[in-house]
Design a protein around this motif. Structure first.
Motif, PDB file in Angstrom:
ATOM      1  N   THR A  40     -70.694  11.185   0.073  1.00 28.45           N
ATOM      2  CA  THR A  40     -69.897   9.955   0.098  1.00 28.45           C
ATOM      3  C   THR A  40     -70.151   9.120  -1.149  1.00 28.45           C
ATOM      4  OG1 THR A  40     -71.644   8.940   1.389  1.00 28.45           O
ATOM      5  CG2 THR A  40     -69.740   9.727   2.601  1.00 28.45           C
ATOM      6  N   ASN A  41     -71.234   9.388  -1.840  1.00 29.59           N
ATOM      7  CA  ASN A  41     -71.547   8.707  -3.096  1.00 29.59           C
ATOM      8  C   ASN A  41     -71.581   7.200  -2.925  1.00 29.59           C
ATOM      9  OD1 ASN A  41     -72.157   8.347  -5.740  1.00 29.59           O
ATOM     10  ND2 ASN A  41     -70.165   8.961  -6.533  1.00 29.59           N
ATOM     11  N   ILE A  42     -72.360   6.737  -1.970  1.00 23.69           N
ATOM     12  CA  ILE A  42     -72.441   5.299  -1.761  1.00 23.69           C
ATOM     13  C   ILE A  42     -73.595   4.730  -2.571  1.00 23.69           C
ATOM     14  CG2 ILE A  42     -71.296   5.160   0.460  1.00 23.69           C
ATOM     15  CD1 ILE A  42     -73.864   5.572   1.838  1.00 23.69           C
ATOM     16  N   VAL A  43     -73.378   3.518  -3.067  1.00 22.57           N
ATOM     17  CA  VAL A  43     -74.412   2.832  -3.818  1.00 22.57           C
ATOM     18  C   VAL A  43     -74.593   1.471  -3.179  1.00 22.57           C
ATOM     19  CG1 VAL A  43     -74.877   1.657  -5.976  1.00 22.57           C
ATOM     20  CG2 VAL A  43     -74.129   3.985  -6.010  1.00 22.57           C
ATOM     21  N   PHE A  44     -75.808   1.140  -2.838  1.00 24.35           N
ATOM     22  CA  PHE A  44     -75.979  -0.013  -1.967  1.00 24.35           C
ATOM     23  C   PHE A  44     -75.855  -1.350  -2.651  1.00 24.35           C
ATOM     24  CE2 PHE A  44     -76.314   2.861   1.212  1.00 24.35           C
ATOM     25  CZ  PHE A  44     -76.050   2.174   2.356  1.00 24.35           C
TER      26      PHE A  44
ATOM     27  N   ALA B 164     -65.439  -3.429  -2.653  1.00 23.14           N
ATOM     28  CA  ALA B 164     -66.240  -2.322  -3.172  1.00 23.14           C
ATOM     29  C   ALA B 164     -65.952  -1.070  -2.340  1.00 23.14           C
ATOM     30  CB  ALA B 164     -67.714  -2.675  -3.084  1.00 23.14           C
ATOM     31  N   PRO B 165     -65.631   0.043  -2.994  1.00 26.34           N
ATOM     32  CA  PRO B 165     -65.256   1.245  -2.242  1.00 26.34           C
ATOM     33  C   PRO B 165     -66.352   1.750  -1.317  1.00 26.34           C
ATOM     34  CG  PRO B 165     -65.584   1.739  -4.569  1.00 26.34           C
ATOM     35  CD  PRO B 165     -65.559   0.267  -4.449  1.00 26.34           C
ATOM     36  N   SER B 166     -67.607   1.644  -1.760  1.00 20.79           N
ATOM     37  CA  SER B 166     -68.700   2.204  -0.959  1.00 20.79           C
ATOM     38  C   SER B 166     -68.825   1.558   0.407  1.00 20.79           C
ATOM     39  CB  SER B 166     -70.028   2.041  -1.705  1.00 20.79           C
ATOM     40  OG  SER B 166     -70.012   2.749  -2.901  1.00 20.79           O
TER      41      SER B 166
ATOM     42  N   LEU C 202     -68.699   9.446 -16.198  1.00 21.92           N
ATOM     43  CA  LEU C 202     -69.528  10.635 -16.369  1.00 21.92           C
ATOM     44  C   LEU C 202     -70.961  10.373 -15.917  1.00 21.92           C
ATOM     45  CD1 LEU C 202     -68.354  12.039 -19.814  1.00 21.92           C
ATOM     46  CD2 LEU C 202     -68.300  13.229 -17.642  1.00 21.92           C
ATOM     47  N   MET C 203     -71.484   9.206 -16.312  1.00 24.80           N
ATOM     48  CA  MET C 203     -72.847   8.857 -15.910  1.00 24.80           C
ATOM     49  C   MET C 203     -72.968   8.827 -14.402  1.00 24.80           C
ATOM     50  SD  MET C 203     -73.802   5.877 -18.597  1.00 24.80           S
ATOM     51  CE  MET C 203     -74.986   5.066 -17.563  1.00 24.80           C
ATOM     52  N   SER C 204     -71.979   8.213 -13.779  1.00 24.27           N
ATOM     53  CA  SER C 204     -72.019   8.086 -12.322  1.00 24.27           C
ATOM     54  C   SER C 204     -71.929   9.448 -11.651  1.00 24.27           C
ATOM     55  CB  SER C 204     -70.869   7.195 -11.866  1.00 24.27           C
ATOM     56  OG  SER C 204     -70.732   7.243 -10.483  1.00 24.27           O
ATOM     57  N   HIS C 205     -71.024  10.301 -12.144  1.00 24.27           N
ATOM     58  CA  HIS C 205     -70.861  11.611 -11.517  1.00 24.27           C
ATOM     59  C   HIS C 205     -72.095  12.479 -11.738  1.00 24.27           C
ATOM     60  CE1 HIS C 205     -67.070  10.370 -10.347  1.00 24.27           C
ATOM     61  NE2 HIS C 205     -66.286  11.298 -10.827  1.00 24.27           N
ATOM     62  N   LEU C 206     -72.680  12.373 -12.935  1.00 25.73           N
ATOM     63  CA  LEU C 206     -73.904  13.142 -13.188  1.00 25.73           C
ATOM     64  C   LEU C 206     -75.025  12.666 -12.280  1.00 25.73           C
ATOM     65  CD1 LEU C 206     -73.842  13.332 -17.079  1.00 25.73           C
ATOM     66  CD2 LEU C 206     -73.751  15.273 -15.541  1.00 25.73           C
ATOM     67  N   PHE C 207     -75.093  11.368 -12.119  1.00 26.27           N
ATOM     68  CA  PHE C 207     -76.119  10.816 -11.238  1.00 26.27           C
ATOM     69  C   PHE C 207     -75.885  11.276  -9.812  1.00 26.27           C
ATOM     70  CE2 PHE C 207     -77.947   7.636  -8.462  1.00 26.27           C
ATOM     71  CZ  PHE C 207     -79.185   7.430  -9.023  1.00 26.27           C
ATOM     72  N   TRP C 208     -74.597  11.264  -9.414  1.00 25.34           N
ATOM     73  CA  TRP C 208     -74.262  11.723  -8.062  1.00 25.34           C
ATOM     74  C   TRP C 208     -74.718  13.170  -7.873  1.00 25.34           C
ATOM     75  CZ3 TRP C 208     -71.381  15.965  -6.816  1.00 25.34           C
ATOM     76  CH2 TRP C 208     -71.253  16.185  -5.451  1.00 25.34           C
TER      77      TRP C 208
END
Lengths: 268, 413
Positions: free
Chosen positions: B404-408, B376-378, B124-130
């Motif tokens: 794409t919701n990539i996180v470096f 890592a998916p990203s 949820l945190m990740s999706h909200l951040f996205w």
């Protein structure tokens, strides 16, 4: 005498090893115990040589010849429904027998199965690129090249991906030290000022995060910092740093615990 | 292509004219706010249309795989936080699960329930951040503030559990270190009760917003073949017509006991991915409600174990360490020397908020992994930009990178 450290593997070693310790093995099972894997293996064996195959932790592992990799993955993708290459990379066995082990992690979404295809290559040999089959191999093979120096034949853009393009050395080799080699240590200095500036700059300034633990002048003197070179007498004045203005500044009140309120409902 | 000479070569910052035709190369990033970290894109442009895209990564490369080879297994756990730092517990969990499969221990049920709670809160945190950052990139400031407000609440809950807001290190190999705090369930319930309304608020702001739709609909279409070929996973794959969720297909923890749907779409465009994130938040809430009941049942059945019992690999509970000599000795050995898993290798995929997060561990029986590969998916979701961006226009780049919701931390590792 200085302790001998092998130059072909400079990674961390166990401090304590029991010479009579026999490490247990992660159990392997026969491929025949799983129908799906057995059928897949038979299909691969019909056309390619499979040196070894077993199931470990619910996934089949097969060892093939290096030159068969394109054919095997093509067969797996087109006829066995392994439609995704999740991951591929190498393992450094140079210290043991001068080889690299390459693994390809395959996933079939219809069968819900994963197969790891592996082979060994000698040091200096290249692998066949599977980028034409799986675009994901484009970046994986570049990463493998960057980290191990293993090139992929027929790759469209065999360049470094994570490290700078002018880097020297391949960081995931066991012969590459964790803190980097000399090239890594002086990379920025060499690039910005040139090699001849190494001596003038010196290792202390090169690494701004460097802390000399024997430096009693600046290290561990919180609140009593003195400039470098000062004679420590022991009665240095306290240079306290105020992070809040006394009485507050415009628009900002000074924090006091008593006056603070706790918000129960964040969506107030 | 008409060869129009650039007679006047104007100097623009960040733009180079290095060809004698109309194509110009635009350096997008690595410090661009909407590049979601340290992504550098070299875009070859014809007018405003992209003809070639070349993503350049590695600006956040810290060599985690190398670090892993020089750390004992427990030591590596906080390092995994720094991969996908938006949802760090899911990285902790992926690593913990891989090591657990390697050493063959079963985690107690109560720990499993707590882990599932943490994982879904992280999702949820990740999706909200996205949602917040992508909406901000497109220009929707309100959604950004709304979504960050909700995420803040979740971070407070996590902070109450493990003391950290971003880099949690909340999961241990063999279980979880602590039971959830007293207020955890009530806070979570308060949040979950409000969540449907919150999601509806975001949707009201975005679903019929003309700017949003222009940037989302029919933009960045990924075909099923392309998604499979590029190794896309998670929402990126599900938006392209493959209903593949590892929680459902290869269940770990207690995901086979909870009921949830796997939303998917066959559109493959930005809007499909946006819809998917919203639906996944609803599904996560559904799972969280069920885990609350499961936790209550654990409490009722007096299942208090939080760590697996495997003295060879995992330290005994603190009470034993403090009272029993042998446990103390084992603890000392495990802390100073580290556990020595059996010889073998394992690849364990988990469904992180971004996609398939896999840990490949090759153990040679020593206290350090011989080789650890982080899948890592990203990484591939960045790679796909090579094929995805050509044909699009510059403003679309921002929304495509967004969805794409990539996180470096994860791309460069």
């Amino acid at each position: 005498m200085r302790a001998y450290t092998p130059k072909d593997d400079v990674q961390a070693k166990a401090y304590y090893t029991d010479r009579y310790y026999v490490a247990p093995q992660v159990p392997k099972s026969e491929v025949e115990t799983d129908e799906v894997f057995a059928a897949d293996l038979a299909a691969i064996k019909a056309r390619f040589e499979v040196k070894e195959a077993y199931i470990q932790v619910e996934q089949m592992v097969i060892f093939i010849n290096p030159h068969d990799i394109y054919g095997v993955l093509e067969l797996m993708r087109d006829e066995l429904a392994y439609t995704q290459l999740s991951e591929m990379s190498a393992i450094d066995w140079l210290a043991k027998d001068n080889t690299f082990e390459i693994f390809y992690q395959m996933l079939s979404m219809t069968k819900r199965k994963r197969i790891r295809v592996k082979f060994f290559i000698n040091n200096g040999e290249a692998v066949d690129s599977v980028e034409k089959l799986f675009r994901s191999a484009d970046w994986s093979e570049r990463e493998m090249f960057d980290m191990f120096g293993i090139e992929a034949n027929n790759h469209p853009f065999m360049k470094r991906i994570l490290m700078p393009y002018d880097w020297q050395g391949h960081p995931l080799l066991k012969s590459y030290p964790l803190e980097g080699d000399e090239f890594a240590a002086w990379y920025e200095v060499d690039k910005i000022y040139g090699k001849e500036a190494r001596e003038a700059i010196g290792p202390e300034i090169r690494d701004t995060a460097r802390v000399d633990r024997y430096d009693s002048e600046r290290f561990a003197r919180l609140g009593f910092e003195v400039p470098k070179g000062t004679k420590i007498t022991g009665d240095e004045p306290r240079n306290s740093q105020e992070y809040q203005e006394e009485g507050g500044v415009f628009l900002i009140k000074k924090y006091t615990k008593e006056a603070s309120t706790i918000v129960d409902d964040p969506q107030r | 292509m008409a060869q129009v000479k650039n007679r006047l070569r104007p100097f623009f910052e960040n733009i180079t004219f290095d060809r004698e035709d109309n194509e110009l190369v635009l350096n997008f990033g690595p410090q661009h706010p909407s590049s979601h970290g340290q992504l550098r894109l070299m875009l070859h442009l014809q007018q405003e249309q992209i003809v070639k895209a070349h993503p350049d990564i590695g600006y956040l490369h810290r060599g985690m795989e190398k670090m892993a080879e020089n750390m004992i297994y427990n030591e590596f756990m906080p390092t995994t936080d720094r991969m996908d730092y938006i949802a760090s517990s899911s990285n902790n969990y992926g690593f913990a699960l891989a090591v657990e499969r390697l050493i063959g221990v079963e985690v107690p049920r109560r720990a499993k329930v707590i882990r599932m709670m943490l994982l879904e809160i992280n999702r949820l945190m990740s999706h909200l951040f996205w949602l917040a950052t992508t909406a901000l990139d497109i220009g929707a400031m309100t959604v950004f503030l709304f979504a960050f407000r909700e995420r803040e609440y979740l971070m407070d809950i996590i902070e109450g559990y493990c003391g950290a807001r971003l880099t949690h290190a909340a999961i241990r190999i063999g279980g979880v270190p602590l039971d959830i705090q007293d207020t955890f369930i009530s806070q979570l319930k308060t949040f979950l009760d409000k969540l449907p309304q919150n999601i509806k608020d975001y949707e009201d702001l975005l679903d019929s917003n003309r700017i949003w739709l222009m940037r989302m609909e029919e933009v960045g279409v990924i075909s099923t073949e392309m998604a499979l070929s590029w190794g896309c996973t998670g929402p990126m794959l599900r938006a392209s017509g493959v209903a593949w969720d590892i929680r459902k297909e290869e269940p770990y923890e207690l995901y086979d006991e909870v009921e949830f749907n796997v939303p998917f779409s066959d559109k493959g465009d930005n809007f499909a991915r946006y819809r998917l994130y919203m639906e996944e938040m609803r599904e996560s809430a559904k799972i969280l409600y069920q885990t609350i009941d499961m936790y209550a049942k654990c409490v009722k059945d007096a299942e208090t174990e939080l760590m697996a019992h495997a003295p060879k690999y995992i330290s005994a509970p603190k009470l034993d360490i403090m009272t029993q000599n042998y446990s103390l000795m084992q603890h000392f050995v495990l802390v100073t020397q580290g556990m020595r898993p059996p010889v073998g290798e394992v690849y364990v995929p988990t469904e992180s908020p971004k996609g398939e997060l896999g840990f490949y561990i090759n153990s040679q029986g020593g206290p350090y992994p011989y080789r650890l590969k982080l899948r890592a998916p990203s990484f591939w979701h960045t790679g796909i930009l090579t094929d995805l961006l050509p044909g699009h226009y510059i403003p679309d780049v921002v929304s495509i990178i967004g969805t794409t919701n990539i996180v470096f931390g994860e791309v460069d590792r």
